[in-house]
Design an enzyme around this catalytic site. Structure first.
Site, mmCIF file in Angstrom:
data_model
loop_
_atom_site.group_PDB
_atom_site.id
_atom_site.type_symbol
_atom_site.label_atom_id
_atom_site.label_comp_id
_atom_site.label_asym_id
_atom_site.label_seq_id
_atom_site.Cartn_x
_atom_site.Cartn_y
_atom_site.Cartn_z
ATOM 1 N N HIS A 18 -0.415 4.423 0.610
ATOM 2 C CA HIS A 18 -0.986 5.461 1.464
ATOM 3 C C HIS A 18 -1.366 4.829 2.797
ATOM 4 O O HIS A 18 -1.134 3.641 3.018
ATOM 5 C CB HIS A 18 -2.214 6.067 0.789
ATOM 6 C CG HIS A 18 -3.273 5.044 0.533
ATOM 7 N ND1 HIS A 18 -3.220 4.172 -0.542
ATOM 8 C CD2 HIS A 18 -4.373 4.702 1.234
ATOM 9 C CE1 HIS A 18 -4.266 3.370 -0.498
ATOM 10 N NE2 HIS A 18 -4.975 3.665 0.564
ATOM 11 N N LYS A 30 0.843 -1.196 0.000
ATOM 12 C CA LYS A 30 0.000 0.000 0.000
ATOM 13 C C LYS A 30 0.877 1.244 0.000
ATOM 14 O O LYS A 30 1.892 1.284 0.692
ATOM 15 C CB LYS A 30 -0.845 0.000 1.279
ATOM 16 C CG LYS A 30 -2.328 -0.025 1.021
ATOM 17 C CD LYS A 30 -3.073 -0.092 2.328
ATOM 18 C CE LYS A 30 -3.964 1.117 2.470
ATOM 19 N NZ LYS A 30 -4.738 1.054 3.724
#
Ligand code: OMP
Length: 215
Positions: free
Chosen positions: A105, A103
């Protein structure tokens, strides 16, 4: 064979997870049986499955600090194993799993849950040729302070890996860790040979084991 192992084979057959017939494996081998752990697909089945994994782990006596469930199939397995360890054995064990895609963010990174450190117990469904488990080892080797303790799987197909050793023996040799299984092919074959309605499959399983199995 321990009683939990016989119970597990019966449970896997009843759930449609362990099937007999003709199946082409990831390795290209054509197998007279297949184990599809994705069919442990209800709350009750998962609860029972967790107890079988926990029983095999306790039986092994292996020491570990954290349970790691490799994406995707290892994730629910790690969850139900740690729940069963808490419920049945009063052990509160941390667990962690990985995302397939990192990921960029929010919390970031590709690991979710407890820190991946200390002696890591990997939980997965099946090892045939050992390809999947080798990918997992790279994640552990890349984590600071993490060492593989053992891999815990439902079924050891007891097949040759890249050479004459079984895939599991190769994994044990290459990574210096033990592989624990709830059951192995030999126990499945013993069970099949004893059951009148399954005996028809025994010869094909024996022939497959003669071709691809290890003693
Ligand atoms: P290896 O990566 O060759 O060790 O194979 C392990 C994977 O094979 C599992 O994670 C499954 O995707 C798949 N598999 C089963 O799930 N059950 C079986 O009985 C056999 C296989 C397989 O294709 O070998």
């Amino acid at each position: 064979m321990q009683s939990y192992q016989k119970d597990f084979i019966e449970f896997a057959i009843a759930q449609g997870v362990l099937k007999f017939g003709e199946f082409t494996l990831k390795s290209g081998r054509v197998s007279p049986y297949f184990f599809n752990a994705g069919l442990f697909n209800s709350g009750k089945a998962l609860a029972q499955l967790g107890r079988f994994y926990a029983a095999a782990l306790e039986d092994s006596g292996v020491a570990y600090d954290v349970v790691f469930g490799p994406a995707y199939k290892g994730i629910p397995l790690a969850a139900v194993l740690t729940v069963a360890l808490a419920d049945q054995y009063h052990k509160d064990v941390p667990y962690v799993f990985n995302r397939k895609e990192a990921k960029t963010h929010g919390e970031g990174g590709s690991l979710v849950g407890a820190p991946l450190q200390g002696r890591v117990l990997i939980v997965d469904d099946v090892i045939t040729a050992g390809t999947a488990i080798r990918e997992v080892m790279a994640i552990i080797q890349g984590a600071d302070g993490a060492v593989p303790a053992a891999a815990l799987i439902a079924l050891d197909r007891q097949e040759k890996g890249q050479g004459e050793l079984s895939a599991i023996q190769e994994v044990e040799r290459d990574f210096g860790m033990k592989v624990i299984s709830i059951v192995g092919l030999n126990q499945v074959l013993d069970y099949v040979s004893e059951q009148p309605e399954l005996q028809q499959y025994a010869a094909a399983i024996r022939a497959y084991r003669d071709q691809y199995g290890v003693s």
